[in-house]
Write a protein that holds these residues in place. Structure first.
Motif, PDB file in Angstrom:
ATOM      1  N   ASP A  26      -8.215  -2.429  -2.187  1.00  0.00           N
ATOM      2  CA  ASP A  26      -8.894  -3.507  -2.901  1.00  0.00           C
ATOM      3  C   ASP A  26      -7.930  -4.672  -3.020  1.00  0.00           C
ATOM      4  O   ASP A  26      -6.797  -4.503  -3.477  1.00  0.00           O
ATOM      5  CB  ASP A  26      -9.325  -3.058  -4.297  1.00  0.00           C
ATOM      6  CG  ASP A  26     -10.440  -2.033  -4.257  1.00  0.00           C
ATOM      7  OD1 ASP A  26     -11.289  -2.126  -3.353  1.00  0.00           O
ATOM      8  OD2 ASP A  26     -10.464  -1.138  -5.116  1.00  0.00           O
ATOM      9  N   TRP A  54       0.866  -1.180   0.000  1.00  0.00           N
ATOM     10  CA  TRP A  54       0.000   0.000   0.000  1.00  0.00           C
ATOM     11  C   TRP A  54       0.901   1.227   0.000  1.00  0.00           C
ATOM     12  O   TRP A  54       1.884   1.298   0.735  1.00  0.00           O
ATOM     13  CB  TRP A  54      -0.896   0.007   1.230  1.00  0.00           C
ATOM     14  CG  TRP A  54      -1.700   1.258   1.378  1.00  0.00           C
ATOM     15  CD1 TRP A  54      -2.918   1.513   0.830  1.00  0.00           C
ATOM     16  CD2 TRP A  54      -1.336   2.432   2.117  1.00  0.00           C
ATOM     17  NE1 TRP A  54      -3.336   2.770   1.175  1.00  0.00           N
ATOM     18  CE2 TRP A  54      -2.376   3.357   1.967  1.00  0.00           C
ATOM     19  CE3 TRP A  54      -0.232   2.787   2.870  1.00  0.00           C
ATOM     20  CZ2 TRP A  54      -2.353   4.611   2.551  1.00  0.00           C
ATOM     21  CZ3 TRP A  54      -0.203   4.048   3.455  1.00  0.00           C
ATOM     22  CH2 TRP A  54      -1.263   4.942   3.298  1.00  0.00           C
ATOM     23  N   ASP A 101      -7.927   4.078   5.832  1.00  0.00           N
ATOM     24  CA  ASP A 101      -7.953   3.981   4.378  1.00  0.00           C
ATOM     25  C   ASP A 101      -8.386   2.569   4.041  1.00  0.00           C
ATOM     26  O   ASP A 101      -8.432   1.706   4.915  1.00  0.00           O
ATOM     27  CB  ASP A 101      -6.571   4.285   3.787  1.00  0.00           C
ATOM     28  CG  ASP A 101      -6.641   4.646   2.310  1.00  0.00           C
ATOM     29  OD1 ASP A 101      -7.751   4.626   1.734  1.00  0.00           O
ATOM     30  OD2 ASP A 101      -5.590   4.936   1.722  1.00  0.00           O
ATOM     31  N   SER A 102      -8.729   2.313   2.808  1.00  0.00           N
ATOM     32  CA  SER A 102      -9.104   0.966   2.390  1.00  0.00           C
ATOM     33  C   SER A 102      -8.299   0.589   1.161  1.00  0.00           C
ATOM     34  O   SER A 102      -7.788   1.458   0.457  1.00  0.00           O
ATOM     35  CB  SER A 102     -10.600   0.873   2.109  1.00  0.00           C
ATOM     36  OG  SER A 102     -10.944   1.726   1.041  1.00  0.00           O
ATOM     37  N   TYR A 157     -12.187  -6.242   1.714  1.00  0.00           N
ATOM     38  CA  TYR A 157     -11.251  -5.274   2.287  1.00  0.00           C
ATOM     39  C   TYR A 157     -11.589  -5.009   3.724  1.00  0.00           C
ATOM     40  O   TYR A 157     -12.606  -5.381   4.208  1.00  0.00           O
ATOM     41  CB  TYR A 157     -11.195  -3.983   1.474  1.00  0.00           C
ATOM     42  CG  TYR A 157     -12.517  -3.293   1.288  1.00  0.00           C
ATOM     43  CD1 TYR A 157     -12.921  -2.332   2.179  1.00  0.00           C
ATOM     44  CD2 TYR A 157     -13.344  -3.605   0.223  1.00  0.00           C
ATOM     45  CE1 TYR A 157     -14.136  -1.686   2.004  1.00  0.00           C
ATOM     46  CE2 TYR A 157     -14.544  -2.960   0.053  1.00  0.00           C
ATOM     47  CZ  TYR A 157     -14.939  -1.995   0.944  1.00  0.00           C
ATOM     48  OH  TYR A 157     -16.114  -1.369   0.775  1.00  0.00           O
ATOM     49  N   ASN A 205     -13.675  -7.922  -4.010  1.00  0.00           N
ATOM     50  CA  ASN A 205     -13.636  -6.669  -3.236  1.00  0.00           C
ATOM     51  C   ASN A 205     -13.706  -6.894  -1.731  1.00  0.00           C
ATOM     52  O   ASN A 205     -14.401  -6.190  -1.025  1.00  0.00           O
ATOM     53  CB  ASN A 205     -14.763  -5.724  -3.674  1.00  0.00           C
ATOM     54  CG  ASN A 205     -14.645  -5.352  -5.128  1.00  0.00           C
ATOM     55  OD1 ASN A 205     -13.545  -5.189  -5.633  1.00  0.00           O
ATOM     56  ND2 ASN A 205     -15.762  -5.228  -5.805  1.00  0.00           N
TER      57      ASN A 205
END
Length: 85
Positions: A37, A24, A34-35, A85, A83
């Motif tokens: 994928d 990241w 934050d996220s 997460y 997806n």
């Protein structure tokens, strides 16, 4: 910590699969979120453990390991998850 995080490694696995990693990069200040994928995950049918932990914030050893991990259970009704997460 007090430093803004600009990069880290996210390690994750679903069920008994091998650990996978993704890097990241961004800007994360103290107490913010934050996220990311993740690629699609494949699991067997039924209840699976999803585990994740972070490592090497800003390419350095983490000073506080107590807030780096999460484990939760997922009830898998099909074999692929998108997806997560």
């Amino acid at each position: 910590g007090v430093d803004t995080i600009k990069s880290l490694i996210v390690n994750y696995k679903l069920g008994s699969s091998e650990w996978k990693s993704i890097k990241w990069v961004g800007r994360l200040t103290r107490s913010n979120v934050d996220s990311i994928d993740l690629p699609p995950l494949v699991a067997g049918i039924g209840i699976q453990n999803f585990s994740v932990f972070t490592a090497l914030p800003n390419n350095a050893e983490d000073e506080n390991l107590s807030n780096d991990s999460l484990e939760t259970k997922i009830n898998a009704n099909s074999g692929t998850f998108l997806n997560c997460y």
